[in-house]
Write an enzyme that holds these catalytic residues in place. Structure first.
Site, PDB file in Angstrom:
ATOM      1  CG  ASN A   1       5.978  12.623  -7.483  1.00 52.18           C
ATOM      2  OD1 ASN A   1       5.855  13.177  -6.645  1.00 52.18           O
ATOM      3  ND2 ASN A   1       5.096  11.523  -8.012  1.00 52.18           N
TER       4      ASN A   1
ATOM      5  CB  SER B   1       2.912   9.532  -9.360  1.00 50.33           C
ATOM      6  OG  SER B   1       2.306   8.521  -8.761  1.00 50.33           O
TER       7      SER B   1
ATOM      8  CG  HIS C   1       1.701  14.316 -11.233  1.00 45.80           C
ATOM      9  ND1 HIS C   1       2.927  14.621 -10.260  1.00 45.80           N
ATOM     10  CD2 HIS C   1       1.373  13.326 -10.396  1.00 45.80           C
ATOM     11  CE1 HIS C   1       2.912  13.950  -9.345  1.00 45.80           C
ATOM     12  NE2 HIS C   1       2.072  13.139  -9.323  1.00 45.80           N
TER      13      HIS C   1
HETATM   14  N1  3HC Z   1      -9.396  19.414   2.377  1.00 48.79           N
HETATM   15  C1  3HC Z   1      -9.761  20.723   2.926  1.00 48.79           C
HETATM   16  N2  3HC Z   1      -9.042  21.320   3.574  1.00 48.79           N
HETATM   17  C2  3HC Z   1      -7.899  21.010   4.188  1.00 48.79           C
HETATM   18  C3  3HC Z   1      -7.472  19.601   3.862  1.00 48.79           C
HETATM   19  C4  3HC Z   1      -8.193  18.961   2.978  1.00 48.79           C
HETATM   20  N3  3HC Z   1      -8.124  17.626   2.613  1.00 48.79           N
HETATM   21  N4  3HC Z   1      -6.387  19.406   4.678  1.00 48.79           N
HETATM   22  C5  3HC Z   1      -6.236  20.403   5.305  1.00 48.79           C
HETATM   23  N5  3HC Z   1      -7.035  21.676   5.023  1.00 48.79           N
HETATM   24  C6  3HC Z   1      -7.373  23.021   5.585  1.00 48.79           C
HETATM   25  C7  3HC Z   1      -8.304  22.805   6.568  1.00 48.79           C
HETATM   26  O1  3HC Z   1      -8.622  24.255   6.621  1.00 48.79           O
HETATM   27  C8  3HC Z   1      -7.627  22.842   8.038  1.00 48.79           C
HETATM   28  O2  3HC Z   1      -8.106  23.415   9.150  1.00 48.79           O
HETATM   29  P1  3HC Z   1      -8.911  22.338   9.845  1.00 48.79           P
HETATM   30  O3  3HC Z   1      -8.155  21.365  10.620  1.00 48.79           O
HETATM   31  O4  3HC Z   1      -9.616  23.476  10.783  1.00 48.79           O
HETATM   32  O5  3HC Z   1     -10.057  21.900   8.960  1.00 48.79           O
HETATM   33  C9  3HC Z   1      -6.121  23.498   7.520  1.00 48.79           C
HETATM   34  O6  3HC Z   1      -5.787  23.118   6.197  1.00 48.79           O
HETATM   35  C10 3HC Z   1      -4.800  23.108   8.363  1.00 48.79           C
HETATM   36  O7  3HC Z   1      -4.906  21.619   8.334  1.00 48.79           O
HETATM   37  P2  3HC Z   1      -4.033  20.697   9.295  1.00 48.79           P
HETATM   38  O8  3HC Z   1      -4.193  21.402  10.740  1.00 48.79           O
HETATM   39  O9  3HC Z   1      -4.521  19.294   8.954  1.00 48.79           O
HETATM   40  O10 3HC Z   1      -2.561  20.711   8.913  1.00 48.79           O
HETATM   41  P3  3HC Z   1      -1.521  21.769   8.331  1.00 48.79           P
HETATM   42  O11 3HC Z   1      -1.600  23.129   8.461  1.00 48.79           O
HETATM   43  O12 3HC Z   1      -0.105  20.943   8.365  1.00 48.79           O
HETATM   44  O13 3HC Z   1      -1.659  21.614   6.658  1.00 48.79           O
HETATM   45  C11 3HC Z   1      -1.083  20.330   4.587  1.00 48.79           C
HETATM   46  C12 3HC Z   1      -1.780  20.223   6.216  1.00 48.79           C
HETATM   47  C13 3HC Z   1      -1.787  21.432   3.603  1.00 48.79           C
HETATM   48  C14 3HC Z   1      -1.620  18.854   4.135  1.00 48.79           C
HETATM   49  C15 3HC Z   1       0.386  20.526   4.920  1.00 48.79           C
HETATM   50  O14 3HC Z   1       0.789  19.682   6.094  1.00 48.79           O
HETATM   51  C16 3HC Z   1       1.185  20.290   3.798  1.00 48.79           C
HETATM   52  O15 3HC Z   1       1.246  21.166   2.818  1.00 48.79           O
HETATM   53  N6  3HC Z   1       1.871  19.002   3.651  1.00 48.79           N
HETATM   54  C17 3HC Z   1       2.622  18.623   2.705  1.00 48.79           C
HETATM   55  C18 3HC Z   1       1.830  18.027   1.513  1.00 48.79           C
HETATM   56  C19 3HC Z   1       2.812  17.707   0.141  1.00 48.79           C
HETATM   57  O16 3HC Z   1       3.712  17.847   0.309  1.00 48.79           O
HETATM   58  N7  3HC Z   1       2.106  17.077  -0.743  1.00 48.79           N
HETATM   59  C20 3HC Z   1       2.595  16.815  -1.921  1.00 48.79           C
HETATM   60  C21 3HC Z   1       2.565  14.986  -1.683  1.00 48.79           C
HETATM   61  S1  3HC Z   1       3.341  14.283  -3.288  1.00 48.79           S
HETATM   62  C22 3HC Z   1       2.194  13.860  -3.916  1.00 48.79           C
HETATM   63  O17 3HC Z   1       0.956  14.079  -3.752  1.00 48.79           O
HETATM   64  C23 3HC Z   1       2.305  13.517  -5.420  1.00 48.79           C
HETATM   65  C24 3HC Z   1       2.106  12.168  -5.635  1.00 48.79           C
HETATM   66  O18 3HC Z   1       2.150  11.650  -7.052  1.00 48.79           O
HETATM   67  C25 3HC Z   1       2.877  10.976  -4.702  1.00 48.79           C
END
Ligand code: 3HC
Length: 279
Positions: free
Chosen positions: A185, A144, A165
């Site tokens: 990032n 990252s 990434h």
């Molecule tokens: N796998 C499969 N399905 C998933 C899942 C997973 N890990 N997480 C969520 N889901 C799906 C499921 O269908 C879930 O429904 P369920 O709970 O009945 O199974 C549905 O999404 C809704 O999930 P949640 O109720 O837990 O919550 P959200 O609606 O808030 O969605 C999220 C979760 C998609 C993680 C959303 O909150 C989001 O987009 N958050 C921001 C994530 C982000 O910014 N990521 C980038 C991080 S930076 C990075 O990774 C780079 C690194 O280098 C640091």
């Protein structure tokens, strides 16, 4: 998106270019990112070997993949749960595990590394697998924050080495970056660190800052929720690395609070506590 369909990668062989389909992928590192990448690669029909140091870690990774697939299947096959079970089984058949990267890369087309953000460890790993992987195999790092060229220096295949990434949660996030320096990032980490600084100065509670960003900016998670989700250790590795490279840049200043939480083993969701407590 890299795994939306079967991967095709152009490689240069002598003076002529040839197209090679990527069928077999070795993912090294069974943490959140590695497991997610293995899941997405297997879901798109690739044969995947997931590698980590111990069987215990791999067992946890496989459980994480199965749990995530169940969530995907629940939505995808809402009316036909039995089709969902078959779907999960078919994908899981594409995934095997190993504790020895050198032993499994002999027939792989792509080695994707997703281990900790430590240059020495990455060098050591790539140097080792470079000896055992076939000539055509492409190497990629999910780093990252570290320079790809520097990671690639430990191998004999700088022309077949790239950055791929992914974002957490990998099965859901639709972006894969291969831009040198990476864009997301570079914006996201200083933003999250600035939120921590606001909190450290007492300008707002972490709860208020999270709610403000969700309601005011439409973000799905607030910065503290996201830090816990990404992992405080991962965030610290990134900011420390950037601070070392550019110590005068205030955007990259380390945070005493983040350092303290990491020292206490409070790494976020994965350890049950970070800025927040998690069930
Ligand atoms: N796998 C499969 N399905 C998933 C899942 C997973 N890990 N997480 C969520 N889901 C799906 C499921 O269908 C879930 O429904 P369920 O709970 O009945 O199974 C549905 O999404 C809704 O999930 P949640 O109720 O837990 O919550 P959200 O609606 O808030 O969605 C999220 C979760 C998609 C993680 C959303 O909150 C989001 O987009 N958050 C921001 C994530 C982000 O910014 N990521 C980038 C991080 S930076 C990075 O990774 C780079 C690194 O280098 C640091």
């Amino acid at each position: 998106m890299a795994f939306a369909t079967r991967l095709h990668v152009r490689t240069l062989s002598s003076s002529s270019a040839r197209q090679a389909a990527i069928k077999h992928i070795t993912v090294i590192g069974g943490g959140l990112m590695g497991s997610g990448i293995a899941q997405v690669a297997a879901s798109t029909g690739h044969s995947v070997v997931l590698v980590d140091q111990t069987e215990e870690i791999l067992k946890k990774s496989i459980k994480g993949i199965e749990d995530s697939l169940k969530r995907v299947a629940k939505k995808k096959f809402a009316d036909k749960p039995q089709d969902g079970t078959a779907y999960i089984q078919k994908i899981m058949e594409n995934i095997s595990t190993s504790t020895d990267a050198a032993a499994v890369v002999h027939s792989t087309d792509l080695v994707l590394e997703a281990i900790v953000e430590n240059m020495e460890l990455k060098h050591e790993l790539f140097r080792r697998v470079d000896k055992f992987a076939p000539e055509h195999t492409i190497f990629a790092s999910n780093t990252s924050s570290l320079p790809i060229t520097e990671i690639a220096n430990s191998t004999t295949r700088q022309d077949r080495f790239g950055g791929l990434h992914f974002f957490n949660p990998v099965p859901l996030m639709k972006l894969v970056e291969d831009t040198p320096g990476f864009l997301v990032n570079r914006l996201l980490v200083p933003y999250m660190m600035e939120a921590v600084r606001l909190y450290e100065r007492g300008d707002g509670s972490k709860e208020d800052i999270d709610v403000a960003m969700k309601l005011g900016a439409g973000y799905p998670m607030g910065p503290f929720e996201l830090l816990d989700y990404v992992g405080l250790d991962t965030s610290k590795f990134i900011i420390d690395g950037w601070h070392k490279a550019d110590p005068d840049n205030p955007l990259f200043s380390p945070s005493p609070l983040l350092n303290k939480l990491v020292e206490e083993g409070k790494l976020g969701k994965k350890t049950g506590e970070g800025f927040y407590k998690h069930k």
